[in-house]
Motif scaffolding. Structure first.
Motif, short mmCIF file in Angstrom:
data_model
loop_
_atom_site.label_atom_id
_atom_site.label_comp_id
_atom_site.label_asym_id
_atom_site.label_seq_id
_atom_site.Cartn_x
_atom_site.Cartn_y
_atom_site.Cartn_z
N UNK A 205 1.00 -1.34 0.10
CA UNK A 205 0.10 -0.06 -0.07
C UNK A 205 0.75 1.26 0.11
N UNK A 206 1.99 1.17 0.69
CA UNK A 206 2.86 2.58 0.62
C UNK A 206 3.71 2.69 -0.52
N UNK A 207 3.76 1.52 -1.41
CA UNK A 207 4.51 1.83 -2.52
C UNK A 207 3.40 2.33 -3.67
N UNK A 208 2.02 2.20 -3.67
CA UNK A 208 1.12 2.54 -4.42
C UNK A 208 0.98 3.79 -4.02
N UNK A 209 0.95 4.40 -2.68
CA UNK A 209 0.81 5.87 -2.44
C UNK A 209 2.02 6.75 -2.61
N UNK A 210 2.95 6.15 -3.05
CA UNK A 210 4.23 6.78 -3.10
C UNK A 210 4.85 7.55 -2.03
N UNK A 211 4.23 7.31 -0.68
CA UNK A 211 4.55 7.93 0.42
C UNK A 211 4.41 7.01 1.53
N UNK A 212 5.44 7.10 2.48
CA UNK A 212 5.35 5.86 3.55
C UNK A 212 5.79 6.48 5.03
N UNK A 213 5.13 6.39 6.09
CA UNK A 213 5.45 7.00 7.45
C UNK A 213 6.29 5.87 8.25
N UNK A 214 7.51 6.16 8.79
CA UNK A 214 8.42 5.21 9.21
C UNK A 214 8.50 5.92 10.75
N UNK A 215 8.08 5.28 11.72
CA UNK A 215 8.05 6.02 13.19
C UNK A 215 8.14 7.58 13.37
N UNK A 216 6.65 7.89 12.54
CA UNK A 216 6.62 9.27 12.67
C UNK A 216 7.04 10.04 11.83
N UNK A 217 8.07 9.67 10.91
CA UNK A 217 8.64 10.62 9.82
C UNK A 217 8.34 10.31 8.45
N UNK A 218 7.77 11.08 7.83
CA UNK A 218 7.30 10.73 6.34
C UNK A 218 8.63 10.53 5.47
N UNK A 219 8.21 9.83 4.38
CA UNK A 219 9.19 9.38 3.31
C UNK A 219 8.69 9.43 1.99
N UNK A 220 9.50 9.95 0.96
CA UNK A 220 8.84 9.79 -0.40
C UNK A 220 9.47 8.48 -0.96
N UNK A 221 8.77 7.83 -1.80
CA UNK A 221 9.11 6.45 -2.16
C UNK A 221 8.79 6.32 -3.56
N UNK A 222 10.00 5.87 -4.44
CA UNK A 222 9.99 5.75 -5.70
C UNK A 222 10.64 4.41 -6.28
#
Length: 906
Positions: A205-222
């Protein structure tokens, strides 16, 4: 005096506040949209940099695997399943790959899939499942439950697998300006990650959204396209979120400041209206009109400072509004330069061109605007009565009719950023209301400066990230080492707008650093090309592996050899190490011709460029080594062909001299032969290809020079710096000439045939090069083959010479019996000796009874000379002495030989 806000004041302030809020909302939305676009560009540049680093890692393991799969010992050992031969061939690769941290896994399997070599050993008895490709490839895979970056190369029977742990990529991407990470995905599960806190599940799901939250820190994903969507790059969005928060914080602060200024004006106007009840009607109307103009001016200033992000244009518009409202004909805004302690004029109104040039840069000590910087408060000055101005400025004040000056500080973040100066031609005082209004304007200018600085910083960071991504692709687009060197220094100048840039690399001995490329400066014979590790600024960077800056390099106590830096005008320098894993390759330096303090972000960016440069240099060095190995094999094969193809001594010697340069990657070479008569080594061939020409000594007395040492000790001798090598001796004249040549390294090997040494082969290269054992063995092998070829050519040349002599003597004997005329026979004899001895002239003389000689015949050039004596007294000249003494007489210099009389040498 207490000021109260009445209902009339509120009614006046509400429309203005509503307009301000609407204007600030529009400006905030536009700025947020621009910031978001720049953040997206910066993130794209970071993703591109990560992709470049991953592609370089894939290329590295694929290259190592392909190189190992082409090794003859490995191929033969795999086909025969010969453990001993395979271990002997693979062991040097294992040592190199593990010591240089180039690989963590090495696997060699035979045609049946059975493992022959596996480092490290598998935890289980099962063979790691790796499919054999048709050509060398690189991919991500799991081996023994560990994620790896694999390079796989097929062989005739079996394949070679070279792998790096997936976690090792963390060190490569750590040098990027933004915080980044890599994750290997398999379905919804992360099988490997460079981020310790990454979750194991929930990635689909995180890869489909292009963003992921890891321990409260937002990350862009590509995803990275070359890895079939198995590898995803993550870029932290924390910094972008912080920039957005700062933008909206300053937006709110500026809105509150503008609202407070509007309410203050309304309050002052209300207070004035309350006092008009006891004043004449005209005075009250005048004050109302003035308050209205002031309110309109404040609104105009707010619009001017909030409409754009161009600082110079914003200040120009603000100054225009202020001068109009305050009824002041002249004005200027100065920026305080803390580095030079001066005030720089950035905007002006009404000043004459000559005055603008004189006010372009003002000193703090000789100006009233400088007094504002020191005091931090407004200063009103009568310019005609001032004693602080210089005579030149005082004369311009009198000529321009300037009288009163009001200077206001411009605050930014609690510090005085600059000064706004207003000048009139009449004596004027400013009441409290005017000063309050103008101070509010100066505060608005400060807010505009802070906003413009924030936007400019963001734009510059985005530009540099985009430039870095583009330059990283440029560096990896070539495998030519010289091209990579030049592109690195050019990229440093482009990225930072620096004046000069230099690239330094650690020498083979590991104790010195040599400059390999420079941009922005002209080379000079006085340049320092080599320094010891730990010496000077460059040597210190290499020794400590830490960045270094010097605001004033000429006065820095750590600096050495600053004469060239002073000649170039460089003032401030920044330096970072070139790191490849745990290994330091050298240093990258930039310099500017003005005082500059490099920020931590700039050093980080320079370090990122250095990281890309280190990878590009390492790839180019590996490619050069592979190319050089191929050239070595080709040169040895070519030498073997030459042995069987040519028997001419001079062409064979020239081929040997040229081939050894390609074989060892050296600049030049020279062949020496031993002269039995003098006991010296005499040069008989030098290379005509390769790098810069080196002036070899034509004659080396016995035991001198590196060639003499190799000849005497019958072994190879190498020196990284011939002038600093105590083993080498030279004559005074030879040493003086060598000191005029660029410093160099030399290698000499003896030329031996059947245990007999008849000469030496010497090669020259850059100073600091250390010829390793493999290169020395290769040079000795080449020299042995070359010695055989030269000996064969010498024997053939000698045999041919003797055959020609015999043929010429036989022809001469036949010629002498064909005629009985003494004159004709004499001429034939004189002509025959020309070809027999390869000389230019000859004379045949007959001996008389009194011992004198008479000329009978001449050959070659002697026929054209009519002034030669026909008769020669007994015992005079070489001919007379030979006839008198009954033996051959030889002279190497007939004009300076005391035993021969002038012009009587024959």
């Amino acid at each position: 005096m207490k000021v109260a806000l009445g209902r009339a004041s509120v009614r006046r302030a509400v429309p203005l506040l509503i307009g301000l809020v609407a204007l600030w909302l529009v400006a905030g939305v536009l700025l947020a949209r621009d910031l978001a676009a720049r953040q997206d560009t910066a993130a794209s540049a970071t993703f591109a940099s990560v992709g470049t680093i991953v592609a370089a890692a894939l290329d590295d393991v694929r290259f190592e695997a392909a190189l190992l799969a082409q090794d003859p010992v490995v191929v033969e050992g795999t086909m025969r399943s010969d453990w001993a031969a395979l271990g002997q061939g693979v062991w040097p690769w294992i040592v190199t790959l593990t010591q240089d941290r180039l690989a963590d896994l090495l696997l060699i399997v035979d045609g049946s899939g059975a493992p022959l070599v596996q480092v490290p050993p598998a935890q289980s008895a099962d063979v790691p499942a790796v499919a054999r490709p048709d050509a060398a490839v690189a991919r991500l895979d799991v081996v023994d439950e560990q994620p790896y970056v694999l390079g796989i190369a097929p062989m005739t029977a079996g394949m070679v697998v070279v792998g790096r742990r997936f976690e090792s990529l963390a060190g490569a991407i750590a040098s990027l300006p933004a915080r980044t990470a890599l994750v290997m995905i398999s379905g919804d599960r992360a099988v490997g990650s460079t981020l310790p806190d990454a979750p194991a599940l929930g990635w689909a799901g995180a890869m489909r959204a292009g963003r992921v939250m890891i321990r409260g820190e937002p990350w862009f994903a590509r995803p990275l396209g070359e890895t079939s969507d198995r590898l995803w790059a993550l870029v932290s969005a924390r910094e972008q979120r912080g920039e957005s928060r700062r933008l909206w914080f300053w937006w709110a602060v500026s809105l509150l400041a503008a609202g407070a200024a509007a309410v203050g004006v309304a309050s002052v106007r209300r207070r004035g209206a309350g006092g008009r009840k006891n004043r004449p009607g005209r005075e009250g109307d005048a004050r109302d009109s003035r308050r209205s103009r002031e309110l309109e001016a404040l609104h105009a200033v707010m619009v001017a400072t909030g409409r754009g992000d161009d600082l110079a244009l914003t200040v120009e518009r603000t100054l225009e509004v202020v001068c109009g409202v305050a009824n002041v004909p002249f004005g200027g805004v100065f920026r305080f330069d803390r580095a030079t302690q001066t005030l720089v004029l950035i905007a002006h109104r009404g000043l004459l061109p000559d005055d603008v040039e004189r006010l372009r840069v003002r000193s703090l000590d000789q100006s009233h605007v400088g007094e504002v910087i020191r005091a931090g408060r407004p200063v009103v000055t009568d310019l005609e009565a001032s004693r602080l101005l210089t005579p030149e400025v005082a004369a311009r004040v009198k000529a321009g009719g300037y009288r009163t000056q009001l200077a206001l500080p411009i605050p930014v973040n609690g510090e005085t950023w600059g000064v706004m100066a207003l000048i009139t031609r009449e004596t004027r005082t400013f009441d409290a209301d005017e000063l309050t209004l103008l101070q509010a304007v100066a505060h608005q200018v400060g807010q505009a400066v802070a906003r413009a600085a924030l936007l400019a910083e963001g734009r510059e960071k985005s530009r540099r990230l985009e430039t870095l991504a583009r330059l990283a692709q440029t560096l990896t687009a070539t495998l030519s080492l010289d091209d990579v060197f030049n592109r690195v220094v050019d990229a440093a100048i482009e990225l930072f707008g620096a004046s000069t840039a230099q690239l330094w690399l650690v020498d083979d001995d590991g104790h010195h650093v040599s400059r390999r490329a420079a941009a922005g400066s002209q080379p000079s014979s006085d340049d320092v090309e080599r320094v010891a590790v730990g010496e000077g600024l460059v040597g210190r960077v290499v020794a400590t592996r830490e960045p270094l800056t010097a605001v004033d390099a000429l006065r820095d106590p750590r600096a050495r050899n600053v004469e060239r830096v002073r000649a170039e005008g460089v003032v401030s320098v920044g330096m970072v190490p070139l790191l490849l894993g745990e290994r330091v390759l050298g240093a990258l330096t930039i310099g500017v011709r003005a005082r500059r303090e490099y920020t931590a972000d700039e050093l980080w960016l320079l370090g990122s460029l250095a990281s890309h440069a280190a990878n590009a240099i390492n790839n180019a060095q590996l490619y050069r080594e592979a190319t050089r190995q191929a050239q070595r094999m080709s040169a040895l094969a070519g030498l073997a062909r030459m042995v069987s193809e040519t028997l001419d001594f001079d062409p064979a010697a020239q081929r040997v001299a040229d081939s050894v340069c390609s074989l060892l990657g050296a600049r030049s070479s020279c062949l020496y032969r031993f002269d039995q008569g003098s006991g010296a080594l005499v040069a008989f061939a030098a290379s005509r290809e390769g790098g810069p020409r080196y002036q070899w000594e034509p004659v080396l007395p016995g035991g001198t020079g590196i060639a003499g040492l190799a000849f005497r000790e019958r072994r190879s001798v190498a020196s990284a710096d011939v002038l600093a090598d105590s083993r080498l001796t030279y004559t005074d004249a030879a040493r003086a000439r060598i000191e005029q040549e660029p410093p160099c390294a030399l290698l000499a090997v003896p030329l031996m045939v059947q245990g007999r040494v008849f000469g030496a082969l010497a090669v020259n290269d850059r100073v600091g090069r250390v010829f390793d054992e493999s290169e020395i063995r290769l040079a000795q092998t080449f020299a042995d083959q070359a010695a055989l070829a030269l000996e064969n050519a010498r024997l053939y040349t000698e045999a041919r010479r003797r055959r020609l002599e015999a043929e010429e003597l036989a022809r001469l004997a036949r010629t002498l019996t064909e005629s009985l005329d003494p004159q004709a026979v004499g001429e034939r004899i004189a002509e025959s000796v020309l070809a027999l001895f390869q000389v230019r002239s000859s004379v045949l003389r007959l001996l008389r009874s009194d011992g004198s000689l008479v000329s009978l015949a001449r050959g070659g050039r002697r026929r054209e000379i009519s002034g030669v004596e026909n008769d020669m007294p007994a015992g005079v000249g070489a001919s007379g002495r030979a006839a008198a003494e009954g033996r051959a007489v030889v002279s190497t210099d007939i004009f300076n030989d005391p035993s021969l009389m002038p012009m009587m040498f024959l």
